[in-house]
Design an enzyme around this catalytic site. Structure first.
Site, PDB file in Angstrom:
ATOM      1  N   TYR A 106      13.015  37.187  -2.600  1.00  0.00           N
ATOM      2  CA  TYR A 106      14.522  37.118  -2.163  1.00  0.00           C
ATOM      3  C   TYR A 106      14.413  36.655  -0.917  1.00  0.00           C
ATOM      4  O   TYR A 106      14.018  35.642  -0.547  1.00  0.00           O
ATOM      5  CB  TYR A 106      15.128  38.471  -2.656  1.00  0.00           C
ATOM      6  CG  TYR A 106      16.624  38.144  -2.496  1.00  0.00           C
ATOM      7  CD1 TYR A 106      17.376  37.180  -3.530  1.00  0.00           C
ATOM      8  CD2 TYR A 106      17.764  38.659  -1.580  1.00  0.00           C
ATOM      9  CE1 TYR A 106      18.592  37.426  -3.693  1.00  0.00           C
ATOM     10  CE2 TYR A 106      18.901  38.579  -1.585  1.00  0.00           C
ATOM     11  CZ  TYR A 106      19.392  37.779  -2.679  1.00  0.00           C
ATOM     12  OH  TYR A 106      20.807  37.421  -2.884  1.00  0.00           O
ATOM     13  N   ARG A 158      28.371  28.820  -2.606  1.00  0.00           N
ATOM     14  CA  ARG A 158      28.032  29.157  -1.361  1.00  0.00           C
ATOM     15  C   ARG A 158      26.717  30.045  -1.326  1.00  0.00           C
ATOM     16  O   ARG A 158      26.904  31.363  -1.212  1.00  0.00           O
ATOM     17  CB  ARG A 158      29.375  30.166  -1.003  1.00  0.00           C
ATOM     18  CG  ARG A 158      29.375  30.130   0.719  1.00  0.00           C
ATOM     19  CD  ARG A 158      29.673  31.691   1.173  1.00  0.00           C
ATOM     20  NE  ARG A 158      28.338  32.648   0.694  1.00  0.00           N
ATOM     21  CZ  ARG A 158      28.316  33.825   0.979  1.00  0.00           C
ATOM     22  NH1 ARG A 158      29.293  34.347   1.454  1.00  0.00           N
ATOM     23  NH2 ARG A 158      27.185  34.645   0.528  1.00  0.00           N
ATOM     24  N   LYS A 176      18.175  38.312  -7.413  1.00  0.00           N
ATOM     25  CA  LYS A 176      18.954  39.820  -7.424  1.00  0.00           C
ATOM     26  C   LYS A 176      18.475  40.742  -8.455  1.00  0.00           C
ATOM     27  O   LYS A 176      18.352  41.772  -8.367  1.00  0.00           O
ATOM     28  CB  LYS A 176      20.491  39.309  -7.573  1.00  0.00           C
ATOM     29  CG  LYS A 176      20.985  38.791  -6.110  1.00  0.00           C
ATOM     30  CD  LYS A 176      21.681  39.747  -5.334  1.00  0.00           C
ATOM     31  CE  LYS A 176      22.294  39.113  -4.094  1.00  0.00           C
ATOM     32  NZ  LYS A 176      22.830  40.386  -3.039  1.00  0.00           N
ATOM     33  N   GLU A 247      28.443  36.593  -7.515  1.00  0.00           N
ATOM     34  CA  GLU A 247      27.272  36.362  -6.450  1.00  0.00           C
ATOM     35  C   GLU A 247      27.819  34.991  -5.829  1.00  0.00           C
ATOM     36  O   GLU A 247      27.643  34.012  -6.838  1.00  0.00           O
ATOM     37  CB  GLU A 247      25.862  36.678  -6.810  1.00  0.00           C
ATOM     38  CG  GLU A 247      24.894  36.688  -5.852  1.00  0.00           C
ATOM     39  CD  GLU A 247      24.859  37.454  -4.652  1.00  0.00           C
ATOM     40  OE1 GLU A 247      24.654  37.566  -3.697  1.00  0.00           O
ATOM     41  OE2 GLU A 247      25.458  38.706  -5.218  1.00  0.00           O
ATOM     42  N   ASP A 248      27.690  35.053  -4.539  1.00  0.00           N
ATOM     43  CA  ASP A 248      27.597  33.597  -3.904  1.00  0.00           C
ATOM     44  C   ASP A 248      28.799  32.708  -4.360  1.00  0.00           C
ATOM     45  O   ASP A 248      28.432  31.226  -4.540  1.00  0.00           O
ATOM     46  CB  ASP A 248      26.356  32.688  -3.831  1.00  0.00           C
ATOM     47  CG  ASP A 248      25.131  33.540  -2.937  1.00  0.00           C
ATOM     48  OD1 ASP A 248      25.818  34.660  -2.307  1.00  0.00           O
ATOM     49  OD2 ASP A 248      24.379  33.142  -2.923  1.00  0.00           O
ATOM     50  N   ASP A 270      29.075  41.269  -4.274  1.00  0.00           N
ATOM     51  CA  ASP A 270      28.067  41.865  -3.606  1.00  0.00           C
ATOM     52  C   ASP A 270      28.297  41.369  -1.957  1.00  0.00           C
ATOM     53  O   ASP A 270      28.084  42.059  -1.416  1.00  0.00           O
ATOM     54  CB  ASP A 270      26.825  41.499  -4.120  1.00  0.00           C
ATOM     55  CG  ASP A 270      25.632  42.405  -3.076  1.00  0.00           C
ATOM     56  OD1 ASP A 270      25.764  43.625  -2.817  1.00  0.00           O
ATOM     57  OD2 ASP A 270      24.766  41.618  -2.713  1.00  0.00           O
ATOM     58  N   ASP A 271      28.812  40.236  -2.166  1.00  0.00           N
ATOM     59  CA  ASP A 271      29.106  39.441  -0.796  1.00  0.00           C
ATOM     60  C   ASP A 271      30.030  40.246   0.150  1.00  0.00           C
ATOM     61  O   ASP A 271      29.933  40.086   1.283  1.00  0.00           O
ATOM     62  CB  ASP A 271      29.283  37.824  -0.829  1.00  0.00           C
ATOM     63  CG  ASP A 271      28.192  37.377  -1.765  1.00  0.00           C
ATOM     64  OD1 ASP A 271      27.032  37.255  -1.392  1.00  0.00           O
ATOM     65  OD2 ASP A 271      28.337  36.677  -2.632  1.00  0.00           O
ATOM     66  N   ASN A 410      21.802  35.086   6.992  1.00  0.00           N
ATOM     67  CA  ASN A 410      20.168  34.788   6.252  1.00  0.00           C
ATOM     68  C   ASN A 410      20.662  33.520   5.605  1.00  0.00           C
ATOM     69  O   ASN A 410      21.688  33.200   5.365  1.00  0.00           O
ATOM     70  CB  ASN A 410      19.841  35.947   5.609  1.00  0.00           C
ATOM     71  CG  ASN A 410      20.575  36.119   4.208  1.00  0.00           C
ATOM     72  OD1 ASN A 410      21.054  35.251   3.617  1.00  0.00           O
ATOM     73  ND2 ASN A 410      21.067  37.717   4.294  1.00  0.00           N
TER      74      ASN A 410
END
Length: 553
Positions: A106, A158, A176, A247-248, A270-271, A410
């Protein structure tokens, strides 16, 4: 159907493949660990080297092979290849060496893996659903061979702090879900990575001959929403009770999709929410060192997107729970975006920023904002590397005895500062957490051990708790419970060395504790199915996957 073959008092499951087919099934393959009896019974004689290895011996061999590789991307590829041929061994390697392996499977290595995805592609994992699949998404989902319990879905717009990587972003859902299994014991068969391939606006990828996705610009508007809606409905039909993690997704979709679906299905982003919980837990830990109260803190965010507003929203909820009214609590959270301090007089603010647009004169400079607002904590989530400069850190140290400094962006290239910079420019007084891993720092005879404020401390436990309780919804209360649980698991010895999070080798224990709190909240709010367990921790622990080999005879 294959008839079971008796071996003494033992028999083989009737649906178990034999021979080469068994060796090519990563969920069942044990490689050189198949015993003599299994080799005879399952048609494996001659297909394997003669020496039988235990799983522990295989782990040592795999580690030796991985450690010999020259760089982290090669190690990432090797670990994916191991996952593709022997799932139990892959997870045994990861679980037993989580400090070493998590950064490889990850963050930060997954970012490079996504950038190079088409060039290192070996074997597909998960489902790719294209914008050209409208009208048949249920059929596509039906091709998945297992009963999914949790889906991590992205549209690749993203990816981390790297931007639009299109279908190459599939590395994120895959990574993930590997952490769901490794960190919380969610069975791999329950884990389904999904990429909604609606194209990409990344011109470089569109010209890359090895790009794996649709060669088109991104679908927007009604066509995009129709695909997402069809996916949600089809997923619930094919996999009843499935948990769906967004996610993203880019800001313009992330907030509205969460708002649209969070009261309809068991879902979270989650973000927004996972980042919020892990950051709030870090602040709780920092306050155990300073002795301060959350309600007395002033938090200044560098960044005003999903992560910043998610953290701010959860911090406000926590302050309200501790006695502040909501308006006062919001007034303790300030945002700085690419155009400066978020204030009411600005006319360019997206909806998600407006609750934190306060009455104040415009300020265009982050250091000036620190001098004017005098925050006790700064949180970097803008994905712009090096923005916590020497001047920023020295100013935080000037106005605070122990400044809270969270550089959470990150991969590592996007980190606002390094651990060494945070400690050196604050005279060793910073209470520091990071989004990417940094080595311990020795300063003035004291060694600090920084730990990642990584969402992997939160989302695996959230998912396990939701699956174990068969939750109908995932609520903010559950994320608050997760934050408190995570902070509670930080020991005094952790705090003494500057660590605001537990040691990563404890992650399965940490995730189980979070899952128990999440399940408890689900039952308390009438959002769970089945009889309420007497012992929530025992209930979730009993459902955790352990990557050990089964005997087939």
């Amino acid at each position: 159907m294959t008839v079971p073959k008796a071996i003494g008092a033992h028999s083989i499951a009737p649906d178990l493949p034999r021979g080469v087919a068994l060796l090519r099934d990563p969920a069942l393959n044990k490689g050189t660990a198949f015993t003599e009896r299994e080799r005879d019974a399952l048609g494996l004689r001659g297909l394997l080297p003669l020496h039988v290895l235990s799983q522990d011996e295989q782990v040592r061999r795999a580690l030796d092979s991985i450690r010999r590789l020259p760089d982290d991307l090669d190690k990432y590829v090797a670990l994916n290849a191991l996952h593709d041929r022997n799932e139990a061994l892959f997870f045994r390697v990861v679980c037993d060496n989580i400090d070493e392996m998590q950064p490889l499977i990850y963050t930060p290595t997954v970012g490079l893996g996504c950038q190079k995805y088409g060039h290192i592609f070996q074997r597909p994992r998960g489902l790719f659903i294209g914008s050209n699949d409208c009208g048949r998404v249920e059929e596509v989902l039906g091709n998945w061979p297992y009963r999914a319990g949790i889906i991590v879905v992205s549209d690749g717009e993203r990816i981390l702090g790297l931007g639009d990587l299109g279908a190459n972003g599939m590395g994120i859902p895959v990574g993930k879900l590997s952490l769901y299994a490794a960190c919380a014991g969610v069975h791999p068969n329950l884990c389904l990575p999904v990429m909604l391939d609606v194209g990409t606006n990344n011109a470089e990828l569109l010209e890359d001959p090895y790009y794996v996705g649709l060669r088109q610009r991104r679908v927007r508007g009604a066509a995009y929403d129709d695909l997402v809606e069809e996916f949600i409905n089809a997923a619930r039909e094919v996999f009843p009770g499935v948990v769906i993690q967004f996610e993203d997704f880019a800001n313009h979709n992330a907030f509205r999709l969460l708002k649209k679906y969070r009261e309809r299905i068991c879902t979270f982003n989650d973000d927004i929410q996972g980042t919020a919980a892990v950051a709030l837990a870090g602040i709780f830990s920092a306050l155990r060192i300073t002795g301060g109260k959350l309600t007395d803190q002033k938090i200044l965010f560098l960044g005003a997107g999903e992560a910043a507003t998610g953290i701010a929203d959860l911090a406000v909820s926590a302050m309200v729970a501790q006695g502040l009214d909501e308006k006062t609590a919001r007034g303790r959270c300030w945002l700085v975006d690419s155009r400066g301090l978020v204030v009411k007089s600005r006319t360019d603010l997206a909806e998600h920023k407006r609750p934190y647009a306060h009455d104040h004169a415009p300020i265009g400079d982050f250091v000036a904002a620190i001098r004017m607002l005098k925050p006790t904590a700064i949180v970097g989530v803008a994905a712009v590397g090096g923005t916590f400069t020497k001047e920023v850190l020295e100013e935080m140290a000037r106005i605070n005895t122990q400044p809270i400094v969270f550089a959470l962006s990150n991969p590592t290239s996007k980190a606002e500062c390094t651990a060494e910079e945070a400690y050196r420019h604050t005279g060793g007084r910073a209470l520091f957490a990071c989004g990417s891993p940094f080595d311990p720092v020795t300063l003035n005879g004291r060694t600090f051990v920084p730990r990642q404020g990584n969402n992997s401390y939160i989302f695996p436990g959230i998912g396990l708790g939701a699956i174990a309780s068969r939750a109908q919804r995932i609520t903010d209360e559950m994320f608050m419970a997760a934050a408190h649980s995570l902070a509670h698991d930080v020991t005094e010895s952790d705090l003494a060395q500057g660590s605001l999070y537990p040691a990563l080798p404890r992650i399965r224990e940490v995730s189980a504790n979070i899952a128990a709190r999440v399940a408890e909240a689900a039952y308390r709010r009438g959002l769970a199915a089945g009889r309420e367990p007497r012992d929530f921790l025992a209930h979730v622990t009993s459902q955790m996957y352990e990557p050990t080999y089964s005997s087939y005879v």
